[in-house]
Design an enzyme around this catalytic site. Sequence first.
Site, PDB file in Angstrom:
ATOM      1  N   THR A 142     -22.882   9.691  15.714  1.00  0.00           N
ATOM      2  CA  THR A 142     -23.217  10.113  17.079  1.00  0.00           C
ATOM      3  C   THR A 142     -23.273  11.630  17.220  1.00  0.00           C
ATOM      4  O   THR A 142     -24.128  12.165  17.924  1.00  0.00           O
ATOM      5  CB  THR A 142     -22.158   9.540  18.054  1.00  0.00           C
ATOM      6  N   SER A 195     -30.210  13.365  16.017  1.00  0.00           N
ATOM      7  CA  SER A 195     -31.298  14.271  16.414  1.00  0.00           C
ATOM      8  C   SER A 195     -31.260  14.639  17.892  1.00  0.00           C
ATOM      9  O   SER A 195     -32.037  15.493  18.332  1.00  0.00           O
ATOM     10  CB  SER A 195     -32.664  13.634  16.123  1.00  0.00           C
ATOM     11  N   HIS A 218     -34.707   8.119  23.116  1.00  0.00           N
ATOM     12  CA  HIS A 218     -35.917   7.395  22.715  1.00  0.00           C
ATOM     13  C   HIS A 218     -36.439   6.524  23.856  1.00  0.00           C
ATOM     14  O   HIS A 218     -35.668   6.017  24.672  1.00  0.00           O
ATOM     15  CB  HIS A 218     -35.632   6.532  21.479  1.00  0.00           C
ATOM     16  N   VAL A 229      -7.720   2.775  11.175  1.00  0.00           N
ATOM     17  CA  VAL A 229      -7.327   1.363  11.065  1.00  0.00           C
ATOM     18  C   VAL A 229      -7.344   0.985   9.579  1.00  0.00           C
ATOM     19  O   VAL A 229      -8.370   1.067   8.912  1.00  0.00           O
ATOM     20  CB  VAL A 229      -8.275   0.459  11.889  1.00  0.00           C
TER      21      VAL A 229
END
Length: 400
Positions: free
Chosen positions: A44, A48, A52, A174
Amino acid sequence: MTYDIIVVGAGIVGLATALKIKEKDQTLKVLVLDKENEIADHQTGNNSGVIHSGLYYKPGSLKATNCIKGYNMLIEFCDKYGVPYELCGKIVVATSKDEIPYLHKLHERGTQNGLTNLKLLQKEELKEYEPHVNGLEAIRVPQTGIIDYKVVCEKYAEVLQESQDNSLKLGEKVLDIKTNASGSTVITQKNSYDTKLVVNCSGLYSDKVARFTEQKMDVRIIPFRGEYYELVREKQYLVKNLIYPVPDPNFPFLGVHFTRMIHGGIEAGPNAVFAFKREGYTKSDVNITEMLESLAWPGFQKVVSKYWRTGLGEMYRSFSKQAFTKALQKLLPEIESKDLKPGGAGVRAQACDRKGGLIDDFLILENKSAINVCNAPSPAATSSLSIGDTVSDLALKRFT
Ligand SMILES: Cc1cc2nc3c(=O)[nH]c(=O)nc-3n(C[C@H](O)[C@H](O)[C@H](O)COP(=O)(O)OP(=O)(O)OC[C@H]3O[C@@H](n4cnc5c(N)ncnc54)[C@H](O)[C@@H]3O)c2cc1C
């Protein structure tokens, strides 16, 4: 410590899912865990930054429906909470005659997906939008935008934590999940937490985390690094907004493009090279175990035997700036190697099945104790609230 739902992964999908659970049922106690000390530290935070529109995706696919729904939800969220974005539009450019039929198909597809005001541009009209681009024909997509997804995530996290019963703990990897009759115990290097349900949104490690609760995992995450260059300041005038090539239908995620960034500057890229480490952001990042795991996966071996030429081409462009520049010159002939300086990189989590299928759509696998988001490729940042909506519905069904 006991929770109703533990979400593993504070990337955009995990945070959006927790947020949607909170919106729908305030009474549930939700915890989001991430191994890093910052949210959105992997896919994330290194993408870019494009909102979208849903042009490319097969009508009716999860990608298509989630992209358009998620697009609208994201814009609404940003307007409500003052997250900056800009709908600057993009052009998809055909630079050779053989790309024109697919360009037209994309135009049809976009219309089928509900996009309005798409415009087919001839050579001269194209110059009005991007004067320096070389193209025979193009599509202008006015809906496409730019944003900083890390800023979006910070706002998701802030809204999530307004409620006392929802918390976010960072720096907690985790390590295992033990299932029992009433739920599971999630074990991190610092603590153990009991929960009725686990929602796994751990991106590049989603297959590993899924395997804690799922016996029959026939999917493996293969990491592909996407490297960027940045245009030097003096040449930024060459690009007004976003310029994309016509994608290869077999590899829709390949094809370097130009992106104007929300904080200024122009990026060129990304390519897609096999990464020797799941979180391998540079060429020298190697994790022998992870690399061998990828190479030993029968599905990846099939991909390599089928597409090794394409893979080598990407590898070559990764090592040769000249070759990378040549790929960019197809769109922007004036660009020269000296106009590009090295930028950042992101690593894509590409799910690959045993038979060699690179899974293109979102993939969610459920079992008694967990909901595993096993493939959330681009445009999952754009679609995050819609994916979160779907996953939260699946989660809440368990509490009715
Ligand atoms: C180069 C690149 C460009 C892209 N461009 C765009 C774009 O312009 N627009 C768009 O919409 N999408 C884009 N995408 C896709 C988009 O960024 C991803 O689909 C999306 O960010 C996936 O989010 P996620 O939350 O699933 O994964 P991530 O953001 O990777 O989050 C997963 C989280 O899980 C955590 N985690 C992993 N294992 C554990 C563990 N064992 N314990 C605790 N925590 C763990 C990680 O630390 C991480 O924070 C791009 C992706 C890449 C790589």
